[in-house]
Structure formats: C-alpha cells, structure tokens
Design a protein around this motif. Structure first.
Motif, PDB file in Angstrom:
ATOM      1  N   HIS A   1      -7.273  -6.119   1.487  1.00 16.95           N
ATOM      2  CA  HIS A   1      -6.133  -5.974   0.578  1.00 16.95           C
ATOM      3  C   HIS A   1      -4.850  -6.447   1.249  1.00 16.95           C
ATOM      4  CE1 HIS A   1      -3.621  -4.132  -2.566  1.00 16.95           C
ATOM      5  NE2 HIS A   1      -2.833  -3.759  -1.568  1.00 16.95           N
TER       6      HIS A   1
ATOM      7  N   ILE B   1      -8.072   2.247  -2.234  1.00 18.35           N
ATOM      8  CA  ILE B   1      -8.626   1.809  -0.956  1.00 18.35           C
ATOM      9  C   ILE B   1      -9.346   2.976  -0.295  1.00 18.35           C
ATOM     10  CG2 ILE B   1      -8.027   0.946   1.343  1.00 18.35           C
ATOM     11  CD1 ILE B   1      -5.632  -0.468  -0.008  1.00 18.35           C
TER      12      ILE B   1
ATOM     13  N   ARG C   1      -6.387   3.004   9.097  1.00 17.76           N
ATOM     14  CA  ARG C   1      -7.535   2.162   9.408  1.00 17.76           C
ATOM     15  C   ARG C   1      -8.485   2.872  10.364  1.00 17.76           C
ATOM     16  NH1 ARG C   1      -9.913  -1.694  12.316  1.00 17.76           N
ATOM     17  NH2 ARG C   1     -10.601  -3.563  11.220  1.00 17.76           N
TER      18      ARG C   1
ATOM     19  N   GLY D   1      -2.064  -1.368  -3.566  1.00 17.94           N
ATOM     20  CA  GLY D   1      -3.099  -0.568  -2.918  1.00 17.94           C
ATOM     21  C   GLY D   1      -2.702   0.905  -2.852  1.00 17.94           C
TER      22      GLY D   1
ATOM     23  N   ARG E   1      -5.260  -0.762  -6.754  1.00 20.37           N
ATOM     24  CA  ARG E   1      -6.570  -0.852  -6.113  1.00 20.37           C
ATOM     25  C   ARG E   1      -6.708   0.364  -5.199  1.00 20.37           C
ATOM     26  NH1 ARG E   1      -6.506  -5.946  -3.439  1.00 20.37           N
ATOM     27  NH2 ARG E   1      -7.560  -6.883  -5.236  1.00 20.37           N
TER      28      ARG E   1
ATOM     29  N   ILE F   1      -3.959   4.749  -1.390  1.00 16.10           N
ATOM     30  CA  ILE F   1      -4.839   5.637  -0.635  1.00 16.10           C
ATOM     31  C   ILE F   1      -4.591   7.037  -1.177  1.00 16.10           C
ATOM     32  CG2 ILE F   1      -5.372   6.597   1.628  1.00 16.10           C
ATOM     33  CD1 ILE F   1      -4.508   3.924   2.833  1.00 16.10           C
TER      34      ILE F   1
ATOM     35  N   GLN G   1     -11.673  -2.502   3.293  1.00 13.79           N
ATOM     36  CA  GLN G   1     -10.916  -2.725   2.065  1.00 13.79           C
ATOM     37  C   GLN G   1      -9.423  -2.804   2.352  1.00 13.79           C
ATOM     38  OE1 GLN G   1     -12.125   0.557  -0.392  1.00 13.79           O
ATOM     39  NE2 GLN G   1     -14.100  -0.360  -0.922  1.00 13.79           N
ATOM     40  N   LEU G   2      -8.952  -1.983   3.273  1.00 13.86           N
ATOM     41  CA  LEU G   2      -7.545  -2.022   3.653  1.00 13.86           C
ATOM     42  C   LEU G   2      -7.191  -3.381   4.259  1.00 13.86           C
ATOM     43  CD1 LEU G   2      -4.781  -0.702   4.050  1.00 13.86           C
ATOM     44  CD2 LEU G   2      -5.647   0.331   6.155  1.00 13.86           C
TER      45      LEU G   2
ATOM     46  N   VAL H   1       0.853  -1.189   0.000  1.00 15.27           N
ATOM     47  CA  VAL H   1       0.000   0.000   0.000  1.00 15.27           C
ATOM     48  C   VAL H   1       0.890   1.240   0.000  1.00 15.27           C
ATOM     49  CG1 VAL H   1      -1.785   1.299   1.234  1.00 15.27           C
ATOM     50  CG2 VAL H   1      -1.814  -1.192   1.299  1.00 15.27           C
TER      51      VAL H   1
END
Length: 376
Positions: A122, A113, A371, A140, A111, A142, A118-119, A58
C-alpha cells in the motif's frame, strides 16, 4: 511528504455523530452550519478527501465504545457519549463500526491493512502516485480498539484479530472492565478511580501476547499504565498523548512513562487538541470552542521534549485525533484542516530538524512500529 496518522475515530464519528468521512471538509461544514452543530464537534477538519489531499496514506482508526453499567438511560447525549450499560451492547456497537469500515472498503474508499506485506504494498502504491492520482487511491486503515470493553470475554480476542483488529487499548476515560482510565475532573464522579489492571485485563494481556498485538497505553490511569507495561512483553505505544511536563494534566505521559515506552521500542504520537498542548493558555473550560493562544509552535515543544527524552527522533510521530471529536476551534493556530499538518514540519525544520527527522516523524516511526507488530 506522506503522512501516517496514528489516531483517528472515523467510524465512531460517522455512526454516533452522522459525519460521513466521504464528504469534503467544506461539505461537512456547510451541512452542519444551519443549525450549528450542537454536540461539541465544531468545525470539521478531517475527511477521506482531505486526508488524500494531505498525503495521509495510512491512519490507525478506531473501534470505540465504553461499558459503564451505572449510566442512566435517557441522559443527555446518550446516543453519542460512547457509554453503554452492558458489554454485549458495546460489543454490538464496535462490530457495527468494523462493518462500516468494511463497507467503505467495498466502495473503494479505504483499504484495511492487516499484514506487514499489505502495508508495504500500500505504501509503495502511494509513493509512486502523484497528487492527482492519489485522489482516486484508497486510504489505508489499521483498525485498533480504543477501550477493550467491547471484547466480552478475553478468549474472543482471537476472533477480533481474525476480523482485522490490530491493536488494543485496555481502557478509555474512567473505570472500565479491563483497567482504570483517565479520571474525570468531576469530584462527584465516584466511578473514575485510579487502579491496576483488573483480573479480566490480566487475562486479556495474555491473549494479546499470544497474538503479538500492540498495547496502546493512551488513556491509562497512572497505576494501570505501570501495571500494564510491567505485565506485557509485547509491543507498546501511546498513539495520541502529549507531555505531562508541559501540560501538567494526568491525561498526558510523564517523563518516566515516555522513557518506559521508548525503552520498549514504542512510539508516542502527538495530538492536536489545545487542552492537551497548553492548558495554561486556555481561558474557560478545556473544550470551549474558540480559538485560543495555542499555536503549532507550542505543539512543536512537545515534539522537542519527546525527542530530548528519547535522545533521537525514532519514537515520536503524529496521532492527530482531529476527525470530529473536536473541531478546528479546539486546534492550535496554524491548523484548520488536515493538510495543515505539513505546517508543523515547517516549524520543526526551523528548529533544526532535517529531512530524515521529518520522515521519521511524519510516517517512518509508525510504519516501523506496525510493520514489526503485524503478521507477515
């Protein structure tokens, strides 16, 4: 060990500097070798294939553009300096960057997020995959906005949030619409002045609070930093900032600033630009594209300092910023491509950091922070 990189500018470098993140590092270097890249980016270090090889599951990646009504059309590097004369223009620029990420998502490369669930899903997929399988996994992303200038009116923040935006910086370099950023070193640049959050910025912070969006304090002037963190009750971080106590420049956080972020449960990501690590070891201008005396050991000094200020390893992470804004020549010895981030782990281990400390540093702290800040 998997990595969560707290700061990259993938779309900006693709659309403003024609560097496709789908190419390998070697392919980009070959494409830019003849003629040599002439806009200061130098040798590529990061791409999506390289991130997969490095185990970057990510990354927080940006929408980036600044509104500077005083810029002169036709100036050198006008297409790539990130400055635009109106908020509507920079709004369009940022929307284009977001559309680019969505197109990469449609192609299966990334992807985007948007939620804590979803986090988690993933991350679990990446943890379950071996190195060969990861070559086919989406990275991932953000999406955050590095400088709020593309938000034409604070009330439209909810629209950006619905489109997937999950974090905001009030400002970038110089004075912006919402706050004052890191000042220029040019004494003739009278626009780059310190100051508090603007009235428009106060409105934006209120809208961010409604959505619980993280406020990234990177690039804030000193007055803006203290004004913003005092006004905002939501989550705060500094995604790619080192320690002023070591570098001595305003671009980095003072010890008191670090403590303020830590007290709010925030995270500080260390960046790999040599001028942000040890200015005193650099000969010539800060962005001179040559290898300097700065090493990963010097970057580890910043990690140590942040941990000493926090009293633990719960608030330090990676915010590399090594995606094309500067090249390998402006990174510390020991880092040539993104998979070399793991060498920093070796340096920290020699200093006594254990497996759990490294887990927090490489990914745990950013995962916990985002998160908690994301919608469930």
């Amino acid at each position: 060990m998997l990595i969560f990189d707290g700061h990259l500018d993938l779309a900006y470098n693709a659309l403003s500097h024609e560097r496709d993140p789908r190419w390998t590092v070697a392919e980009t270097r070959a494409r830019e070798a003849d003629p040599p890249c002439g806009d200061g980016r130098d040798s590529c270090t990061t791409s999506l294939p390289e991130m997969r090889a490095a185990g970057v599951a990510v990354a927080a990646t940006t929408l980036l553009g600044r509104c500077k009504p005083w810029v002169k059309p036709g100036r050198a590097n006008a297409a790539g300096d990130g400055d635009w004369p109106s908020p509507e223009m920079v709004h369009g620029l940022a929307r284009g960057q977001l559309a680019y990420y969505r197109r990469l998502e449609r192609a299966g490369e990334v992807r985007i997020i948007e939620t804590a669930g979803q986090l988690d899903a993933h991350w679990a997929e990446w943890e379950a995959a071996d190195a060969a399988t990861r070559e086919a996994l989406p990275v991932g992303l953000i999406v955050v906005m590095e400088c709020a200038d593309p938000i034409v009116e604070p009330a439209e923040l909810a629209e950006w949030h619905a489109l997937g935006l999950r974090g905001v910086f009030l400002t970038h370099f110089g004075r912006g619409r919402y706050a004052a950023g890191n000042p220029s070193s040019d004494p003739e640049n009278t626009h780059d002045v310190d100051g508090p959050v603007t009235p428009l910025g106060v409105e934006l912070l209120a809208e961010m609070g409604k959505l619980g969006m993280p406020l990234d304090l990177t690039h804030a002037s000193d007055t803006t930093f203290w004004d913003a963190i005092g006004r905002y009750d939501g989550p705060v971080c500094s995604s790619h900032t080192n320690c002023r106590a070591i570098t001595g420049q305003q671009r980095e956080l003072s010890d008191d600033m670090v403590r303020a972020v830590v007290e709010r449960g925030g995270v500080v990501g260390v960046a790999l630009a040599v001028n942000m690590i040890r200015m005193d070891l650099i000969e010539g201008p800060p962005w001179t594209p040559v290898r300097h005396a700065v090493t990963l050991e010097h970057l580890a000094d910043h990690v140590d300092h942040l941990c000493q200020l926090a009293g633990n390893t719960d608030h330090v992470a990676i915010g590399s910023d090594t995606d094309g804004g500067f090249g390998a020549e402006c990174c510390p010895h020991g880092y040539d491509t993104h998979r070399d981030l793991h060498r920093l782990g070796e340096v920290l281990r020699r200093r006594g950091y254990g497996d759990e400390d490294l887990r927090r540093f490489f990914h745990g702290n950013w995962r916990r922070f985002f998160r908690a800040a994301m919608p469930t």
